[in-house]
Design an enzyme around this catalytic site. Structure first.
Site, short mmCIF file in Angstrom:
data_model
loop_
_atom_site.label_atom_id
_atom_site.label_comp_id
_atom_site.label_asym_id
_atom_site.label_seq_id
_atom_site.Cartn_x
_atom_site.Cartn_y
_atom_site.Cartn_z
N ASP A 1 0.87 -1.16 0.00
CA ASP A 1 0.00 0.00 0.00
C ASP A 1 0.92 1.23 0.00
O ASP A 1 2.13 1.10 0.24
CB ASP A 1 -0.90 -0.04 1.25
CG ASP A 1 -1.80 1.17 1.36
OD1 ASP A 1 -2.35 1.59 0.32
OD2 ASP A 1 -1.96 1.71 2.47
N LEU A 2 0.38 2.40 -0.25
CA LEU A 2 1.21 3.61 -0.34
C LEU A 2 1.13 4.48 0.92
O LEU A 2 2.08 4.53 1.70
CB LEU A 2 0.81 4.42 -1.57
CG LEU A 2 1.62 5.69 -1.83
CD1 LEU A 2 3.06 5.37 -2.18
CD2 LEU A 2 0.98 6.51 -2.96
N ASP A 3 0.00 5.13 1.11
CA ASP A 3 -0.15 6.07 2.23
C ASP A 3 -0.03 5.37 3.57
O ASP A 3 -0.78 4.43 3.85
CB ASP A 3 -1.53 6.76 2.16
CG ASP A 3 -1.61 7.75 1.00
OD1 ASP A 3 -0.54 8.21 0.56
OD2 ASP A 3 -2.72 8.06 0.55
N THR B 1 2.30 10.24 3.51
CA THR B 1 1.38 11.22 2.94
C THR B 1 0.02 11.17 3.62
O THR B 1 -0.84 12.01 3.37
CB THR B 1 1.20 11.01 1.42
OG1 THR B 1 1.04 9.62 1.18
CG2 THR B 1 2.41 11.51 0.65
N LYS C 1 -9.12 5.37 6.92
CA LYS C 1 -7.97 4.66 6.36
C LYS C 1 -8.43 3.53 5.44
O LYS C 1 -9.22 2.68 5.82
CB LYS C 1 -7.08 4.09 7.48
CG LYS C 1 -6.14 5.13 8.07
CD LYS C 1 -5.10 4.48 8.94
CE LYS C 1 -4.12 5.50 9.49
NZ LYS C 1 -3.19 4.86 10.43
N GLY C 2 -7.92 3.55 4.21
CA GLY C 2 -8.23 2.49 3.25
C GLY C 2 -9.63 2.56 2.69
O GLY C 2 -10.07 1.66 1.98
N VAL C 3 -10.35 3.65 2.99
CA VAL C 3 -11.74 3.79 2.56
C VAL C 3 -11.80 4.72 1.35
O VAL C 3 -10.99 5.62 1.21
CB VAL C 3 -12.59 4.36 3.74
CG1 VAL C 3 -13.99 4.70 3.31
CG2 VAL C 3 -12.63 3.35 4.89
N SER D 1 -2.62 0.45 -4.27
CA SER D 1 -3.08 1.59 -3.48
C SER D 1 -4.37 2.19 -4.04
O SER D 1 -4.58 2.21 -5.25
CB SER D 1 -1.99 2.66 -3.47
OG SER D 1 -2.48 3.89 -2.98
N ALA D 2 -5.18 2.72 -3.13
CA ALA D 2 -6.41 3.42 -3.55
C ALA D 2 -6.11 4.82 -4.04
O ALA D 2 -6.96 5.49 -4.64
CB ALA D 2 -7.39 3.48 -2.37
N SER D 3 -4.89 5.30 -3.79
CA SER D 3 -4.52 6.67 -4.16
C SER D 3 -4.52 6.86 -5.67
O SER D 3 -3.99 6.04 -6.42
CB SER D 3 -3.12 7.00 -3.62
OG SER D 3 -2.68 8.23 -4.16
N LYS D 4 -5.11 7.97 -6.12
CA LYS D 4 -5.07 8.30 -7.55
C LYS D 4 -3.82 9.11 -7.88
O LYS D 4 -3.56 9.43 -9.04
CB LYS D 4 -6.33 9.08 -7.95
CG LYS D 4 -7.58 8.20 -7.89
CD LYS D 4 -8.77 8.84 -8.56
CE LYS D 4 -9.91 7.82 -8.66
NZ LYS D 4 -11.12 8.38 -9.27
N ASN D 5 -3.05 9.42 -6.86
CA ASN D 5 -1.83 10.21 -7.05
C ASN D 5 -0.57 9.37 -6.83
O ASN D 5 0.51 9.91 -6.60
CB ASN D 5 -1.82 11.40 -6.07
CG ASN D 5 -3.10 12.21 -6.18
OD1 ASN D 5 -3.39 12.79 -7.21
ND2 ASN D 5 -3.89 12.24 -5.12
N LYS E 1 -11.07 -1.18 -1.11
CA LYS E 1 -10.82 -2.18 -0.06
C LYS E 1 -11.93 -2.05 0.99
O LYS E 1 -12.39 -0.94 1.23
CB LYS E 1 -9.45 -1.92 0.59
CG LYS E 1 -8.28 -1.92 -0.38
CD LYS E 1 -7.02 -1.31 0.27
CE LYS E 1 -5.92 -1.13 -0.75
NZ LYS E 1 -4.75 -0.42 -0.21
N GLU F 1 0.18 -3.54 4.62
CA GLU F 1 -0.97 -2.63 4.76
C GLU F 1 -1.00 -1.97 6.12
O GLU F 1 -0.60 -2.56 7.11
CB GLU F 1 -2.27 -3.44 4.58
CG GLU F 1 -2.90 -3.31 3.23
CD GLU F 1 -3.51 -1.96 2.95
OE1 GLU F 1 -3.59 -1.10 3.85
OE2 GLU F 1 -3.91 -1.73 1.80
N ASP F 2 -1.51 -0.73 6.17
CA ASP F 2 -1.66 -0.06 7.46
C ASP F 2 -3.12 0.14 7.85
O ASP F 2 -3.40 0.73 8.89
CB ASP F 2 -0.94 1.30 7.45
CG ASP F 2 -1.69 2.35 6.63
OD1 ASP F 2 -2.24 1.98 5.57
OD2 ASP F 2 -1.73 3.52 7.04
#
Length: 217
Positions: free
Chosen positions: A9-11, A17, A45-47, A114-118, A145, A169-170
Site C-alpha cells: 500500500d502507499l499512504d 502522505t 484509512k483504506g476507505v 493503493s487506492a490513491s489516484k496520485n 478495499k 498494509e496499514d
C-alpha cells in the site's frame, strides 16, 4: 530462487502522505463546522473518497446533495495536492527503502496496490518508481478495499498466484482485502487495530532480513 510478489500500500506504508490527507479532510470538516480528530481519521484509512466524505458528514450530522459532495471532494483533493508539491525522498518512511532494495537484490517482484489516484507522481517525486514492477492505483480499480480488486490486479500483472503474494498494509480494510484474496497479510501499525493481519510490525524498522527471507522461502 523462489519468486514471490510483494505488494505495498502507499499512504502510511511507504510514504507518510497520510498526514496530508488528514490535514485536507480536517480543513474541509472545519469549514463545515465539524470537529475532525486523528481518532476520527482512523475511520477513513483504506476507505474510498466518497465513503470518507459520507463518514465526515455523519460525524457532523450534515446533509448534502450529491452535487455539493462532489464540490467538497474536488476541494479536498486540491488541498491535498497542494501539500504534495514539495515532497521528496524524505517522505519515505523509516526502514522502507532497505526492504525494497533487499527485495530488488533478491530478484523478487514488487508492486504497488493503493487506492490513491496520485500514486505515480508520489513514487516519482520520492525517487522510488523504478523499484516497482507493477503499479495498481485508484485510477485502475472500481472497488475500494476491503474488496481485494487492487491486490488481485497487482498479482495478475506480476503473473503470480495469490498464495505467493504478500501484502503490506496499514489499514483494517487493506488487511481484510489481503486476507479475502488469500494472500499473506503484513500489518504496519498498531496491533490492536490491525489484529486480523497474519504478521504485525509497528513500522518497517522492526522488520529484519530474516523475516523477509522467511517470506521468500
Amino acid at each position: 530462487m523462489n519468486k514471490k510478489a510483494f505488494i505495498f500500500d502507499l499512504d502510511g506504508v511507504i510514504v507518510d502522505t497520510a498526514k496530508y490527507h488528514f490535514l485536507a479532510w480536517q480543513k474541509l470538516a472545519q469549514e463545515l463546522g465539524i470537529e475532525f480528530t486523528p481518532e476520527h481519521n482512523e475511520q477513513l484509512k483504506g476507505v474510498s473518497l466518497v465513503r470518507s466524505i459520507d463518514i465526515i458528514f455523519e460525524l457532523g450530522n450534515v446533509q448534502a446533495s450529491h452535487l455539493d459532495k462532489n464540490k467538497w471532494l474536488i476541494q479536498k483533493n486540491e488541498d491535498y495536492l497542494s501539500y504534495l508539491v514539495d515532497i521528496d525522498e524524505s517522505e519515505i518512511l523509516p526502514g522502507v527503502l532497505p526492504v525494497l532494495n533487499y527485495l530488488k537484490d533478491k530478484n523478487q517482484l514488487i508492486a504497488l496496490g493503493s487506492a490513491s489516484k496520485n500514486a505515480r507522481p508520489i513514487l516519482e517525486k520520492t525517487g522510488i518508481l523504478p523499484l516497482f514492477d507493477a503499479i495498481v492505483d485508484g485510477n485502475d480499480v472500481s472497488n475500494a478495499k476491503p474488496d481485494p480488486e487492487v491486490f488481485l490486479r497487482a498479482a495478475k500483472l506480476l503473473n503470480t498466484s495469490n498464495e505467493n503474494s504478500i501484502v503490506f498494509e496499514d489499514s483494517v480494510a487493506g488487511v481484510q482485502a489481503a486476507n479475502i484474496a488469500n494472500m499473506t497479510s503484513v500489518g504496519i501499525g498498531d496491533e490492536k487495530i490491525l489484529h486480523e493481519a497474519k504478521y504485525i510490525f509497528k513500522d518497517f524498522t522492526f522488520i529484519d532480513v530474516s523475516f523477509i527471507e522467511s517470506l521468500i522461502n
